[in-house]
Scaffold this active site. Structure first.
Site, mmCIF file in Angstrom:
data_model
loop_
_atom_site.group_PDB
_atom_site.id
_atom_site.type_symbol
_atom_site.label_atom_id
_atom_site.label_comp_id
_atom_site.label_asym_id
_atom_site.label_seq_id
_atom_site.Cartn_x
_atom_site.Cartn_y
_atom_site.Cartn_z
ATOM 1 N N GLU A 171 1.116 -0.696 16.619
ATOM 2 C CA GLU A 171 0.273 0.476 16.351
ATOM 3 C C GLU A 171 -0.564 0.819 17.568
ATOM 4 O OE1 GLU A 171 -3.600 1.624 13.660
ATOM 5 O OE2 GLU A 171 -2.108 0.295 12.738
ATOM 6 N N THR B 128 -5.770 0.425 12.447
ATOM 7 C CA THR B 128 -6.063 0.604 11.014
ATOM 8 C C THR B 128 -6.084 -0.691 10.226
ATOM 9 O OG1 THR B 128 -3.735 0.944 10.431
ATOM 10 C CG2 THR B 128 -5.020 2.902 11.037
ATOM 11 N N SER C 60 -0.632 -8.075 10.817
ATOM 12 C CA SER C 60 -2.030 -8.057 11.230
ATOM 13 C C SER C 60 -2.970 -8.025 10.029
ATOM 14 C CB SER C 60 -2.291 -6.842 12.137
ATOM 15 O OG SER C 60 -3.648 -6.770 12.493
ATOM 16 N N HIS D 194 -0.070 -5.171 19.600
ATOM 17 C CA HIS D 194 0.350 -4.672 18.290
ATOM 18 C C HIS D 194 1.051 -3.326 18.450
ATOM 19 C CE1 HIS D 194 0.130 -3.252 14.103
ATOM 20 N NE2 HIS D 194 0.027 -4.529 13.789
ATOM 21 N N HIS E 74 4.318 1.804 11.804
ATOM 22 C CA HIS E 74 3.246 1.573 12.774
ATOM 23 C C HIS E 74 3.106 2.684 13.800
ATOM 24 C CE1 HIS E 74 4.735 -2.416 11.366
ATOM 25 N NE2 HIS E 74 3.455 -2.511 11.064
ATOM 26 N N SER F 98 1.940 -5.339 3.331
ATOM 27 C CA SER F 98 3.386 -5.240 3.515
ATOM 28 C C SER F 98 4.145 -6.341 2.781
ATOM 29 C CB SER F 98 3.727 -5.290 5.008
ATOM 30 O OG SER F 98 3.145 -6.427 5.627
ATOM 31 N N CYS G 287 0.858 -1.185 0.000
ATOM 32 C CA CYS G 287 0.000 0.000 0.000
ATOM 33 C C CYS G 287 0.897 1.238 0.000
ATOM 34 C CB CYS G 287 -0.899 0.000 1.231
ATOM 35 S SG CYS G 287 0.010 0.140 2.797
#
Length: 332
Positions: free
Chosen positions: A135, A173, A232, A133, A83, A275, A21
Protein backbone atom coordinates in the site's frame (compact mmCIF):
# COMPACT_ATOMS: atom_id res chain seq x y z
CA UNK A 1 -0.67 -37.75 19.79
CA UNK A 2 -2.89 -35.28 21.64
CA UNK A 3 -4.82 -35.68 24.85
CA UNK A 4 -8.45 -34.66 24.60
CA UNK A 5 -10.17 -33.14 27.64
CA UNK A 6 -13.86 -33.52 28.28
CA UNK A 7 -14.21 -31.31 31.33
CA UNK A 8 -14.49 -27.60 30.49
CA UNK A 9 -11.59 -25.70 32.01
CA UNK A 10 -12.07 -22.26 30.52
CA UNK A 11 -13.80 -20.05 28.03
CA UNK A 12 -13.21 -18.65 24.58
CA UNK A 13 -14.35 -15.12 23.81
CA UNK A 14 -14.77 -14.24 20.14
CA UNK A 15 -14.21 -10.64 19.06
CA UNK A 16 -16.91 -8.76 17.20
CA UNK A 17 -16.23 -7.62 14.55
CA UNK A 18 -13.52 -9.89 13.19
CA UNK A 19 -12.40 -11.24 9.84
CA UNK A 20 -13.26 -9.99 6.37
CA UNK A 21 -13.91 -6.27 5.91
CA UNK A 22 -15.84 -4.76 3.00
CA UNK A 23 -12.71 -4.01 0.98
CA UNK A 24 -11.38 -7.55 1.33
CA UNK A 25 -14.75 -9.09 0.50
CA UNK A 26 -14.97 -6.89 -2.60
CA UNK A 27 -11.44 -7.77 -3.77
CA UNK A 28 -11.92 -11.51 -3.36
CA UNK A 29 -15.30 -11.31 -5.05
CA UNK A 30 -13.73 -9.51 -8.01
CA UNK A 31 -11.30 -12.38 -8.61
CA UNK A 32 -14.02 -15.00 -8.20
CA UNK A 33 -16.36 -13.17 -10.56
CA UNK A 34 -13.59 -12.62 -13.11
CA UNK A 35 -12.88 -16.34 -13.10
CA UNK A 36 -16.59 -17.03 -13.66
CA UNK A 37 -16.85 -14.57 -16.56
CA UNK A 38 -13.52 -14.97 -18.33
CA UNK A 39 -12.33 -18.40 -17.23
CA UNK A 40 -8.91 -19.39 -15.99
CA UNK A 41 -6.32 -18.14 -15.92
CA UNK A 42 -7.01 -14.75 -14.39
CA UNK A 43 -3.78 -13.02 -13.40
CA UNK A 44 -3.53 -11.15 -10.10
CA UNK A 45 -0.71 -8.72 -9.42
CA UNK A 46 0.62 -9.53 -5.93
CA UNK A 47 -1.59 -11.29 -3.39
CA UNK A 48 -5.18 -10.07 -3.75
CA UNK A 49 -5.26 -9.81 0.05
CA UNK A 50 -2.65 -10.89 2.57
CA UNK A 51 -3.94 -14.30 3.59
CA UNK A 52 -2.42 -17.64 2.64
CA UNK A 53 -5.74 -19.55 2.78
CA UNK A 54 -7.51 -17.09 0.48
CA UNK A 55 -4.64 -17.01 -2.01
CA UNK A 56 -4.44 -20.80 -1.99
CA UNK A 57 -8.19 -21.18 -2.65
CA UNK A 58 -8.14 -18.71 -5.52
CA UNK A 59 -5.05 -20.31 -7.00
CA UNK A 60 -6.84 -23.67 -6.90
CA UNK A 61 -9.72 -22.11 -8.86
CA UNK A 62 -7.46 -20.76 -11.58
CA UNK A 63 -6.01 -17.44 -10.38
CA UNK A 64 -2.34 -16.91 -11.18
CA UNK A 65 -0.48 -14.62 -8.80
CA UNK A 66 2.48 -12.65 -10.15
CA UNK A 67 4.89 -10.15 -8.66
CA UNK A 68 4.81 -7.77 -11.61
CA UNK A 69 2.50 -6.81 -14.44
CA UNK A 70 5.45 -7.61 -16.72
CA UNK A 71 4.82 -11.31 -16.00
CA UNK A 72 1.26 -11.19 -17.39
CA UNK A 73 0.83 -12.23 -21.05
CA UNK A 74 -0.08 -9.31 -23.29
CA UNK A 75 -3.82 -8.71 -23.48
CA UNK A 76 -4.66 -11.02 -20.55
CA UNK A 77 -7.05 -10.21 -17.70
CA UNK A 78 -5.10 -8.77 -14.77
CA UNK A 79 -6.53 -7.85 -11.36
CA UNK A 80 -4.81 -5.23 -9.22
CA UNK A 81 -4.82 -6.20 -5.54
CA UNK A 82 -6.76 -4.51 -2.73
CA UNK A 83 -3.59 -2.70 -1.64
CA UNK A 84 -3.47 -0.48 -4.72
CA UNK A 85 -0.74 0.25 -7.25
CA UNK A 86 1.30 3.21 -8.40
CA UNK A 87 0.74 5.15 -11.63
CA UNK A 88 3.91 3.51 -12.93
CA UNK A 89 2.29 0.08 -12.59
CA UNK A 90 -0.83 1.29 -14.38
CA UNK A 91 1.32 2.63 -17.22
CA UNK A 92 3.14 -0.69 -17.46
CA UNK A 93 -0.15 -2.57 -17.66
CA UNK A 94 -1.41 -0.22 -20.37
CA UNK A 95 1.77 -0.73 -22.38
CA UNK A 96 1.13 -4.47 -22.34
CA UNK A 97 -2.53 -3.90 -23.27
CA UNK A 98 -3.69 -5.80 -20.21
CA UNK A 99 -7.41 -6.06 -19.48
CA UNK A 100 -7.18 -4.53 -16.01
CA UNK A 101 -9.76 -4.97 -13.27
CA UNK A 102 -8.95 -2.75 -10.29
CA UNK A 103 -9.67 -4.31 -6.88
CA UNK A 104 -8.06 -1.47 -4.89
CA UNK A 105 -9.96 -0.89 -1.65
CA UNK A 106 -11.91 2.40 -1.95
CA UNK A 107 -10.36 3.58 1.32
CA UNK A 108 -6.88 3.07 -0.14
CA UNK A 109 -7.95 4.90 -3.30
CA UNK A 110 -8.90 7.83 -1.08
CA UNK A 111 -5.32 8.04 0.23
CA UNK A 112 -4.02 8.02 -3.36
CA UNK A 113 -6.31 10.93 -4.20
CA UNK A 114 -5.07 12.86 -1.17
CA UNK A 115 -1.45 12.29 -2.25
CA UNK A 116 -2.22 13.68 -5.70
CA UNK A 117 -3.85 16.75 -4.17
CA UNK A 118 -0.97 17.47 -1.78
CA UNK A 119 1.54 16.99 -4.59
CA UNK A 120 -0.41 19.51 -6.68
CA UNK A 121 -0.28 21.93 -3.74
CA UNK A 122 3.51 21.69 -3.68
CA UNK A 123 3.75 20.10 -0.23
CA UNK A 124 6.24 17.49 0.90
CA UNK A 125 4.22 14.37 1.72
CA UNK A 126 5.09 12.50 4.90
CA UNK A 127 3.57 9.04 4.58
CA UNK A 128 3.21 7.26 7.91
CA UNK A 129 3.60 3.55 7.25
CA UNK A 130 5.92 0.65 6.61
CA UNK A 131 8.43 1.22 3.83
CA UNK A 132 8.05 -2.19 2.20
CA UNK A 133 4.26 -2.53 2.39
CA UNK A 134 2.46 -2.71 -0.97
CA UNK A 135 0.00 0.00 0.00
CA UNK A 136 2.82 2.40 0.86
CA UNK A 137 4.62 1.59 -2.39
CA UNK A 138 1.48 2.43 -4.35
CA UNK A 139 0.72 5.71 -2.57
CA UNK A 140 4.33 6.85 -2.71
CA UNK A 141 4.26 6.26 -6.46
CA UNK A 142 1.73 9.10 -6.86
CA UNK A 143 4.42 11.63 -5.96
CA UNK A 144 7.76 9.83 -5.58
CA UNK A 145 9.85 13.00 -5.65
CA UNK A 146 7.83 14.59 -2.85
CA UNK A 147 7.07 11.63 -0.57
CA UNK A 148 9.02 10.49 2.49
CA UNK A 149 8.00 7.45 4.55
CA UNK A 150 8.13 7.68 8.34
CA UNK A 151 7.44 4.78 10.68
CA UNK A 152 8.00 6.29 14.14
CA UNK A 153 8.27 9.50 16.11
CA UNK A 154 12.03 9.01 16.02
CA UNK A 155 11.91 9.01 12.22
CA UNK A 156 10.17 12.39 12.37
CA UNK A 157 13.04 13.90 14.33
CA UNK A 158 15.57 12.53 11.85
CA UNK A 159 13.92 14.11 8.80
CA UNK A 160 16.35 16.40 7.00
CA UNK A 161 13.80 19.17 6.46
CA UNK A 162 13.50 22.72 7.81
CA UNK A 163 10.76 23.01 10.43
CA UNK A 164 8.89 25.54 8.28
CA UNK A 165 8.71 23.20 5.26
CA UNK A 166 5.15 23.01 3.91
CA UNK A 167 4.25 19.38 4.61
CA UNK A 168 1.21 17.13 4.51
CA UNK A 169 0.84 13.76 6.19
CA UNK A 170 -0.98 10.62 5.14
CA UNK A 171 -1.18 7.24 6.82
CA UNK A 172 -1.24 3.63 5.72
CA UNK A 173 -4.80 2.41 6.31
CA UNK A 174 -3.92 -0.76 8.24
CA UNK A 175 -1.85 0.75 11.04
CA UNK A 176 -2.52 0.84 14.77
CA UNK A 177 -4.44 4.00 15.63
CA UNK A 178 -2.54 4.53 18.90
CA UNK A 179 0.93 4.26 17.38
CA UNK A 180 -0.06 6.38 14.39
CA UNK A 181 -1.35 9.07 16.73
CA UNK A 182 2.09 9.27 18.34
CA UNK A 183 3.74 9.84 14.96
CA UNK A 184 1.17 12.44 13.90
CA UNK A 185 1.65 14.29 17.19
CA UNK A 186 5.41 14.31 16.57
CA UNK A 187 4.80 15.74 13.09
CA UNK A 188 2.67 18.55 14.50
CA UNK A 189 5.31 19.35 17.11
CA UNK A 190 8.05 19.44 14.47
CA UNK A 191 6.50 21.33 11.56
CA UNK A 192 4.88 24.75 11.61
CA UNK A 193 3.10 24.44 8.23
CA UNK A 194 1.38 21.06 8.25
CA UNK A 195 -1.93 19.75 6.94
CA UNK A 196 -3.52 16.32 6.94
CA UNK A 197 -6.60 14.48 5.78
CA UNK A 198 -10.00 15.70 6.96
CA UNK A 199 -10.67 12.30 8.51
CA UNK A 200 -8.44 9.49 9.72
CA UNK A 201 -6.84 7.40 7.00
CA UNK A 202 -6.87 4.40 9.34
CA UNK A 203 -9.65 2.31 7.88
CA UNK A 204 -12.85 1.83 9.86
CA UNK A 205 -12.39 -1.96 9.82
CA UNK A 206 -8.84 -1.81 11.17
CA UNK A 207 -9.97 0.52 13.94
CA UNK A 208 -13.01 -1.57 14.83
CA UNK A 209 -10.89 -4.72 15.04
CA UNK A 210 -8.28 -2.99 17.16
CA UNK A 211 -10.98 -1.75 19.54
CA UNK A 212 -12.42 -5.25 19.77
CA UNK A 213 -8.99 -6.69 20.55
CA UNK A 214 -8.54 -4.11 23.33
CA UNK A 215 -11.78 -5.37 24.84
CA UNK A 216 -10.56 -8.97 24.66
CA UNK A 217 -7.19 -8.08 26.18
CA UNK A 218 -8.87 -6.48 29.19
CA UNK A 219 -10.99 -9.54 29.96
CA UNK A 220 -8.90 -12.53 28.82
CA UNK A 221 -5.65 -14.20 29.89
CA UNK A 222 -4.48 -14.68 26.31
CA UNK A 223 -5.37 -13.21 22.89
CA UNK A 224 -4.93 -15.10 19.62
CA UNK A 225 -5.24 -13.23 16.32
CA UNK A 226 -5.92 -15.29 13.22
CA UNK A 227 -4.07 -13.84 10.25
CA UNK A 228 -1.11 -14.36 7.95
CA UNK A 229 2.38 -13.24 8.84
CA UNK A 230 2.41 -10.66 6.03
CA UNK A 231 -0.91 -9.13 7.10
CA UNK A 232 -0.19 -5.67 8.49
CA UNK A 233 -3.58 -5.20 10.15
CA UNK A 234 -3.34 -8.63 11.83
CA UNK A 235 0.13 -7.85 13.19
CA UNK A 236 -1.09 -4.51 14.49
CA UNK A 237 -3.90 -6.31 16.36
CA UNK A 238 -1.36 -8.48 18.15
CA UNK A 239 0.58 -5.35 19.09
CA UNK A 240 -2.57 -3.67 20.37
CA UNK A 241 -3.33 -6.60 22.69
CA UNK A 242 0.22 -6.61 24.01
CA UNK A 243 0.11 -2.88 24.63
CA UNK A 244 -2.90 -3.55 26.85
CA UNK A 245 -0.71 -5.90 28.89
CA UNK A 246 -2.14 -9.18 27.61
CA UNK A 247 -0.02 -11.97 26.08
CA UNK A 248 -0.93 -12.27 22.40
CA UNK A 249 0.13 -14.32 19.38
CA UNK A 250 -0.50 -14.39 15.66
CA UNK A 251 -1.99 -17.71 14.49
CA UNK A 252 -1.98 -18.12 10.69
CA UNK A 253 -4.09 -21.26 11.14
CA UNK A 254 -4.72 -23.93 13.78
CA UNK A 255 -1.50 -25.78 12.94
CA UNK A 256 0.40 -22.80 14.37
CA UNK A 257 -1.27 -23.05 17.77
CA UNK A 258 1.36 -23.72 20.45
CA UNK A 259 -0.50 -25.50 23.23
CA UNK A 260 2.12 -24.35 25.73
CA UNK A 261 0.56 -20.89 25.42
CA UNK A 262 -2.53 -22.31 27.15
CA UNK A 263 -0.80 -23.35 30.36
CA UNK A 264 -2.47 -21.67 33.36
CA UNK A 265 -4.85 -19.87 30.99
CA UNK A 266 -8.52 -19.74 31.90
CA UNK A 267 -9.80 -17.52 29.11
CA UNK A 268 -8.72 -17.03 25.51
CA UNK A 269 -9.80 -14.16 23.28
CA UNK A 270 -9.87 -14.78 19.54
CA UNK A 271 -10.04 -12.29 16.72
CA UNK A 272 -9.08 -12.30 13.06
CA UNK A 273 -7.49 -9.76 10.77
CA UNK A 274 -9.51 -8.11 8.03
CA UNK A 275 -8.17 -10.53 5.42
CA UNK A 276 -8.63 -13.75 7.45
CA UNK A 277 -11.62 -15.99 6.61
CA UNK A 278 -13.96 -17.33 9.26
CA UNK A 279 -13.12 -20.95 8.41
CA UNK A 280 -9.70 -20.44 10.02
CA UNK A 281 -11.32 -19.02 13.15
CA UNK A 282 -13.67 -22.00 13.38
CA UNK A 283 -10.73 -24.40 13.09
CA UNK A 284 -8.98 -22.70 15.99
CA UNK A 285 -12.13 -22.62 18.13
CA UNK A 286 -12.76 -26.30 17.47
CA UNK A 287 -9.26 -27.20 18.63
CA UNK A 288 -9.56 -25.10 21.80
CA UNK A 289 -12.87 -26.80 22.53
CA UNK A 290 -11.17 -30.19 22.22
CA UNK A 291 -8.57 -28.97 24.70
CA UNK A 292 -11.22 -28.10 27.25
CA UNK A 293 -11.98 -24.44 26.56
CA UNK A 294 -15.54 -25.34 25.68
CA UNK A 295 -17.43 -22.25 26.85
CA UNK A 296 -17.47 -20.22 23.63
CA UNK A 297 -19.06 -16.78 23.65
CA UNK A 298 -19.05 -13.68 21.43
CA UNK A 299 -18.03 -10.31 22.83
CA UNK A 300 -20.09 -7.20 22.15
CA UNK A 301 -18.67 -4.98 19.45
CA UNK A 302 -19.34 -2.44 16.70
CA UNK A 303 -21.71 -3.74 14.00
CA UNK A 304 -20.43 -3.41 10.44
CA UNK A 305 -22.77 -3.05 7.50
CA UNK A 306 -20.44 -1.39 4.96
CA UNK A 307 -20.61 -2.79 1.43
CA UNK A 308 -18.39 -1.67 -1.45
CA UNK A 309 -19.81 -2.17 -4.95
CA UNK A 310 -17.86 -4.26 -7.42
CA UNK A 311 -16.99 -2.84 -10.87
CA UNK A 312 -20.03 -2.56 -13.14
CA UNK A 313 -18.44 -4.82 -15.75
CA UNK A 314 -18.73 -7.72 -13.29
CA UNK A 315 -22.43 -7.18 -12.59
CA UNK A 316 -25.06 -9.72 -13.51
CA UNK A 317 -26.55 -8.66 -16.90
CA UNK A 318 -30.09 -9.39 -15.67
CA UNK A 319 -30.10 -7.91 -12.16
CA UNK A 320 -27.40 -5.29 -12.72
CA UNK A 321 -25.83 -6.38 -9.44
CA UNK A 322 -22.70 -8.33 -8.74
CA UNK A 323 -23.71 -11.84 -7.70
CA UNK A 324 -22.52 -13.18 -4.37
CA UNK A 325 -19.42 -15.35 -4.57
CA UNK A 326 -18.55 -18.27 -2.27
CA UNK A 327 -15.18 -17.32 -0.81
CA UNK A 328 -15.94 -13.61 -0.56
CA UNK A 329 -19.12 -14.34 1.39
CA UNK A 330 -17.53 -16.87 3.73
CA UNK A 331 -17.84 -14.54 6.72
CA UNK A 332 -21.46 -13.55 6.21
Amino acid sequence: MTTEQTTPRGRVLLAEPRGFCAGVRRAIGIVERALDLYGAPVYVRKEIVHNHHVVGELRRRGAVFVDSEDEVPEGAVCVFSAHGVSPQVRAGAAARRLDVIDATCPLVSKVHQEAVRYDRDGRTILLVGHEDHEEVEGVRGEAPARTLVVESAEDVERLDLPDDTPVAYLTQTTLSFDETAEVVEALHRRFTDIVGPHGDDICYASQNRQNAVKSLARSCDLVLVVGSENSSNSLRMVEVARREGCPAHLVPDVTHLDERWLESVGSVGISAGASAPEILVRGLVDRLTELGLADVRTDDGTPEDVVFAMPSRLADPVTGRAPRTPLADENR
